[in-house]
Design a protein around this motif. Sequence first.
Motif, PDB file in Angstrom:
ATOM      1  N   THR A  62       0.837  -1.202   0.000  1.00 57.44           N
ATOM      2  CA  THR A  62       0.000   0.000   0.000  1.00 57.44           C
ATOM      3  C   THR A  62       0.873   1.254   0.000  1.00 57.44           C
ATOM      4  OG1 THR A  62      -0.129  -0.118   2.422  1.00 57.44           O
ATOM      5  CG2 THR A  62      -1.922  -1.144   1.199  1.00 57.44           C
ATOM      6  N   THR A  94       4.486   3.670  -1.402  1.00 57.17           N
ATOM      7  CA  THR A  94       4.826   4.522  -2.547  1.00 57.17           C
ATOM      8  C   THR A  94       5.172   3.708  -3.794  1.00 57.17           C
ATOM      9  OG1 THR A  94       5.630   6.190  -1.012  1.00 57.17           O
ATOM     10  CG2 THR A  94       6.360   6.400  -3.285  1.00 57.17           C
ATOM     11  N   VAL A  95       6.041   2.723  -3.644  1.00 59.08           N
ATOM     12  CA  VAL A  95       6.419   1.912  -4.808  1.00 59.08           C
ATOM     13  C   VAL A  95       5.497   0.700  -4.935  1.00 59.08           C
ATOM     14  CG1 VAL A  95       8.236   0.534  -5.895  1.00 59.08           C
ATOM     15  CG2 VAL A  95       8.840   2.640  -4.696  1.00 59.08           C
ATOM     16  N   ARG A 125       1.051  -4.496   7.044  1.00 56.66           N
ATOM     17  CA  ARG A 125       0.608  -4.912   8.379  1.00 56.66           C
ATOM     18  C   ARG A 125      -0.905  -5.009   8.422  1.00 56.66           C
ATOM     19  NH1 ARG A 125       3.718  -0.381  11.586  1.00 56.66           N
ATOM     20  NH2 ARG A 125       2.916   0.623   9.704  1.00 56.66           N
ATOM     21  N   PHE A 154       1.472  -8.901   7.012  1.00 54.80           N
ATOM     22  CA  PHE A 154       2.914  -9.155   7.063  1.00 54.80           C
ATOM     23  C   PHE A 154       3.543  -8.048   7.898  1.00 54.80           C
ATOM     24  CE2 PHE A 154       7.238  -8.457   5.767  1.00 54.80           C
ATOM     25  CZ  PHE A 154       7.754  -9.737   5.617  1.00 54.80           C
ATOM     26  N   ASP A 155       4.437  -8.443   8.795  1.00 51.39           N
ATOM     27  CA  ASP A 155       5.148  -7.448   9.614  1.00 51.39           C
ATOM     28  C   ASP A 155       6.593  -7.913   9.773  1.00 51.39           C
ATOM     29  OD1 ASP A 155       6.148  -5.732  11.576  1.00 51.39           O
ATOM     30  OD2 ASP A 155       4.259  -5.682  12.675  1.00 51.39           O
ATOM     31  N   TYR A 156       7.553  -7.077   9.359  1.00 49.32           N
ATOM     32  CA  TYR A 156       8.975  -7.450   9.490  1.00 49.32           C
ATOM     33  C   TYR A 156       9.291  -7.878  10.926  1.00 49.32           C
ATOM     34  CZ  TYR A 156       8.956  -3.998   5.675  1.00 49.32           C
ATOM     35  OH  TYR A 156       8.659  -3.280   4.551  1.00 49.32           O
ATOM     36  N   LEU A 201      11.991  -2.507   2.420  1.00 40.30           N
ATOM     37  CA  LEU A 201      11.792  -2.091   3.803  1.00 40.30           C
ATOM     38  C   LEU A 201      11.042  -0.765   3.764  1.00 40.30           C
ATOM     39  CD1 LEU A 201      12.425  -2.648   6.809  1.00 40.30           C
ATOM     40  CD2 LEU A 201      14.460  -1.223   6.535  1.00 40.30           C
ATOM     41  N   SER A 248       9.664   2.912   4.677  1.00 38.75           N
ATOM     42  CA  SER A 248      10.325   4.094   5.241  1.00 38.75           C
ATOM     43  C   SER A 248      10.045   4.144   6.740  1.00 38.75           C
ATOM     44  CB  SER A 248       9.757   5.366   4.610  1.00 38.75           C
ATOM     45  OG  SER A 248       9.735   5.242   3.229  1.00 38.75           O
ATOM     46  N   TYR A 279      12.104   2.960   9.064  1.00 39.00           N
ATOM     47  CA  TYR A 279      12.874   1.947   9.792  1.00 39.00           C
ATOM     48  C   TYR A 279      14.356   2.127   9.451  1.00 39.00           C
ATOM     49  CZ  TYR A 279       8.297  -0.227  10.330  1.00 39.00           C
ATOM     50  OH  TYR A 279       6.987  -0.457  10.637  1.00 39.00           O
ATOM     51  N   GLN A 331      14.414  -4.317  -3.305  1.00 43.17           N
ATOM     52  CA  GLN A 331      14.545  -2.872  -3.513  1.00 43.17           C
ATOM     53  C   GLN A 331      15.553  -2.350  -2.503  1.00 43.17           C
ATOM     54  OE1 GLN A 331      10.942  -0.416  -4.053  1.00 43.17           O
ATOM     55  NE2 GLN A 331      11.821   0.962  -2.553  1.00 43.17           N
ATOM     56  N   TYR A 335      22.686  -2.001   4.164  1.00 39.46           N
ATOM     57  CA  TYR A 335      21.893  -2.409   2.998  1.00 39.46           C
ATOM     58  C   TYR A 335      22.711  -3.298   2.058  1.00 39.46           C
ATOM     59  CZ  TYR A 335      17.100  -0.740   2.443  1.00 39.46           C
ATOM     60  OH  TYR A 335      15.737  -0.599   2.511  1.00 39.46           O
ATOM     61  N   PHE A 338      13.676   9.347  -4.587  1.00 43.99           N
ATOM     62  CA  PHE A 338      12.388   9.341  -5.289  1.00 43.99           C
ATOM     63  C   PHE A 338      11.908  10.773  -5.565  1.00 43.99           C
ATOM     64  CE2 PHE A 338      10.671   5.326  -2.820  1.00 43.99           C
ATOM     65  CZ  PHE A 338      11.786   4.596  -3.217  1.00 43.99           C
ATOM     66  N   ASN A 374       9.134  11.884  -3.080  1.00 45.88           N
ATOM     67  CA  ASN A 374       9.365  12.467  -1.752  1.00 45.88           C
ATOM     68  C   ASN A 374       8.773  13.872  -1.658  1.00 45.88           C
ATOM     69  OD1 ASN A 374      10.856  10.213  -1.097  1.00 45.88           O
ATOM     70  ND2 ASN A 374      12.836  11.155  -1.507  1.00 45.88           N
TER      71      ASN A 374
HETATM   72  N1  NAP Z   1      12.406   7.691  -0.593  1.00 49.44           N
HETATM   73  C1  NAP Z   1      13.533   7.668  -1.287  1.00 49.44           C
HETATM   74  O1  NAP Z   1      13.973   8.665  -1.855  1.00 49.44           O
HETATM   75  C2  NAP Z   1      14.297   6.366  -1.421  1.00 49.44           C
HETATM   76  C3  NAP Z   1      15.399   6.303  -2.285  1.00 49.44           C
HETATM   77  C4  NAP Z   1      16.076   5.081  -2.449  1.00 49.44           C
HETATM   78  C5  NAP Z   1      15.665   3.971  -1.730  1.00 49.44           C
HETATM   79  N2  NAP Z   1      14.607   4.082  -0.880  1.00 49.44           N
HETATM   80  C6  NAP Z   1      14.210   2.904  -0.087  1.00 49.44           C
HETATM   81  O2  NAP Z   1      12.864   2.562  -0.400  1.00 49.44           O
HETATM   82  C7  NAP Z   1      12.271   1.983   0.740  1.00 49.44           C
HETATM   83  C8  NAP Z   1      10.892   2.579   0.949  1.00 49.44           C
HETATM   84  O3  NAP Z   1      10.071   2.288  -0.177  1.00 49.44           O
HETATM   85  P1  NAP Z   1       8.606   2.925  -0.245  1.00 49.44           P
HETATM   86  O4  NAP Z   1       8.733   4.415  -0.073  1.00 49.44           O
HETATM   87  O5  NAP Z   1       7.891   2.386  -1.412  1.00 49.44           O
HETATM   88  O6  NAP Z   1       7.969   2.334   1.104  1.00 49.44           O
HETATM   89  P2  NAP Z   1       6.804   2.981   1.963  1.00 49.44           P
HETATM   90  O7  NAP Z   1       5.807   3.658   1.095  1.00 49.44           O
HETATM   91  O8  NAP Z   1       7.384   3.742   3.101  1.00 49.44           O
HETATM   92  O9  NAP Z   1       6.165   1.636   2.569  1.00 49.44           O
HETATM   93  C9  NAP Z   1       4.941   1.686   3.202  1.00 49.44           C
HETATM   94  C10 NAP Z   1       4.344   0.298   3.092  1.00 49.44           C
HETATM   95  O10 NAP Z   1       5.010  -0.594   3.986  1.00 49.44           O
HETATM   96  C11 NAP Z   1       4.051  -1.144   4.897  1.00 49.44           C
HETATM   97  N3  NAP Z   1       4.690  -1.276   6.208  1.00 49.44           N
HETATM   98  C12 NAP Z   1       4.974  -0.306   7.109  1.00 49.44           C
HETATM   99  N4  NAP Z   1       5.522  -0.840   8.196  1.00 49.44           N
HETATM  100  C13 NAP Z   1       5.590  -2.181   7.997  1.00 49.44           C
HETATM  101  C14 NAP Z   1       6.036  -3.286   8.784  1.00 49.44           C
HETATM  102  N5  NAP Z   1       6.499  -3.128  10.035  1.00 49.44           N
HETATM  103  N6  NAP Z   1       5.968  -4.530   8.250  1.00 49.44           N
HETATM  104  C15 NAP Z   1       5.470  -4.720   7.014  1.00 49.44           C
HETATM  105  N7  NAP Z   1       5.023  -3.715   6.204  1.00 49.44           N
HETATM  106  C16 NAP Z   1       5.074  -2.462   6.720  1.00 49.44           C
HETATM  107  C17 NAP Z   1       2.891  -0.154   4.875  1.00 49.44           C
HETATM  108  O11 NAP Z   1       1.651  -0.743   5.220  1.00 49.44           O
HETATM  109  P3  NAP Z   1       1.195  -0.889   6.775  1.00 49.44           P
HETATM  110  O12 NAP Z   1       1.440   0.450   7.407  1.00 49.44           O
HETATM  111  O13 NAP Z   1      -0.250  -1.324   6.742  1.00 49.44           O
HETATM  112  O14 NAP Z   1       2.051  -1.959   7.312  1.00 49.44           O
HETATM  113  C18 NAP Z   1       2.875   0.258   3.414  1.00 49.44           C
HETATM  114  O15 NAP Z   1       2.275  -0.751   2.630  1.00 49.44           O
HETATM  115  C19 NAP Z   1      13.207   2.203   1.918  1.00 49.44           C
HETATM  116  O16 NAP Z   1      13.873   1.013   2.211  1.00 49.44           O
HETATM  117  C20 NAP Z   1      14.192   3.211   1.407  1.00 49.44           C
HETATM  118  O17 NAP Z   1      15.477   3.058   1.952  1.00 49.44           O
HETATM  119  C21 NAP Z   1      13.906   5.234  -0.718  1.00 49.44           C
END
Ligand code: NAP
Length: 279
Positions: free
Chosen positions: A11, A13-14, A34, A47-49, A69, A71, A73, A97, A110, A132, A135
């Motif tokens: 659910t 960003t990616v 989650r 699912f929860d890490y 993972l 964001s 964490y 990713q 990482y 991204f 952001n």
């Molecule tokens: N932003 C950047 O510029 C950038 C650049 C390069 C790499 N990255 C990497 O990209 C990653 C983030 O990707 P993203 O932005 O697509 O992710 P994101 O949007 O932050 O991920 C949110 C998703 O993860 C779930 N989530 C949250 N806590 C969780 C948990 N404890 N267990 C399981 N699922 C969980 C959320 O649902 P629920 O809340 O229902 O669990 C939601 O589906 C990071 O690792 C970051 O280092 C980011």
Amino acid sequence: MSSTILVLGATGTVGRHVVDGLLAKGEAVKAASRAGKPVAAAEGVAFDYARPETFGPALEGVDRAYVLLASGYVDSKGLLLPVIEAAATRKVKVVLQSVIGVDADDSIPYRQVEIALEKSDTPYVILRPNWFSDNFHTFWKPGIDHGQIALPAAEGKSSFIDARDIAASGVAVLTSSSFDGKAFNLTGPEALSYAEAAAILSEAIGKPVTYNAVSDEAFIEMLTGAGVPAGYASFLASIFYPVRQNWTAVMTGDVETLTGKAPRSLKTYAADYAAALKA
Ligand SMILES: NC(=O)c1ccc[n+]([C@@H]2O[C@H](COP(=O)([O-])OP(=O)(O)OC[C@H]3O[C@@H](n4cnc5c(N)ncnc54)[C@H](OP(=O)(O)O)[C@@H]3O)[C@@H](O)[C@H]2O)c1
């Protein structure tokens, strides 16, 4: 033989775009978060890490997984290594990713997750996206609302990438084995400073937005004042060091290699997300 793809952060960003892209290709998808809510036509799975007991049910009947993972964490190794191990034990292909630049030093957490995956006896692909574009309508949105994005990036440039292009790359490598065993550095098509990015966003939303280059300390104070936990605020500040060094200005052709299409520019992102940026 099962043919279902598990998408973590489904659910987010990616992940939401990965789910959409896979469904459009007719793949069976399990959307993990989650909350475990369905995403579009994909079944939802909890699912929860931090709860390894959720890994088995999520991986049940799965032959491929998009692993990221969320964001917020910091402990990428502690949280992702058990997920990689659970997937590899079941011979599930893992598309990880990761983050651009982590291959510069094997001691980076990482990179250690990447190495564990490389050494595992399961098919894999590593995707290393740059900062991204998205952001700007998520993390940096409060700054846009105030007409000023304050970051410790100095004049460093980044080739911002649209999450839709990361997801399309993910879909490509999940639905083909041609790229297995390889890593790809995913970037946008142009390197921009935050001042240049602010000018592009200003034009798209019809309101002045400037960039203020702040110190790490001022940035951390700003974030903690807005309720971000101190540890995560310090982590965010630390990842601007590569930006100040211009290491994030790198541009690759990897999105086009994987998807057959050039990545979207920040201008295209800003036009497509103008409503979200203005909201
Ligand atoms: N932003 C950047 O510029 C950038 C650049 C390069 C790499 N990255 C990497 O990209 C990653 C983030 O990707 P993203 O932005 O697509 O992710 P994101 O949007 O932050 O991920 C949110 C998703 O993860 C779930 N989530 C949250 N806590 C969780 C948990 N404890 N267990 C399981 N699922 C969980 C959320 O649902 P629920 O809340 O229902 O669990 C939601 O589906 C990071 O690792 C970051 O280092 C980011």
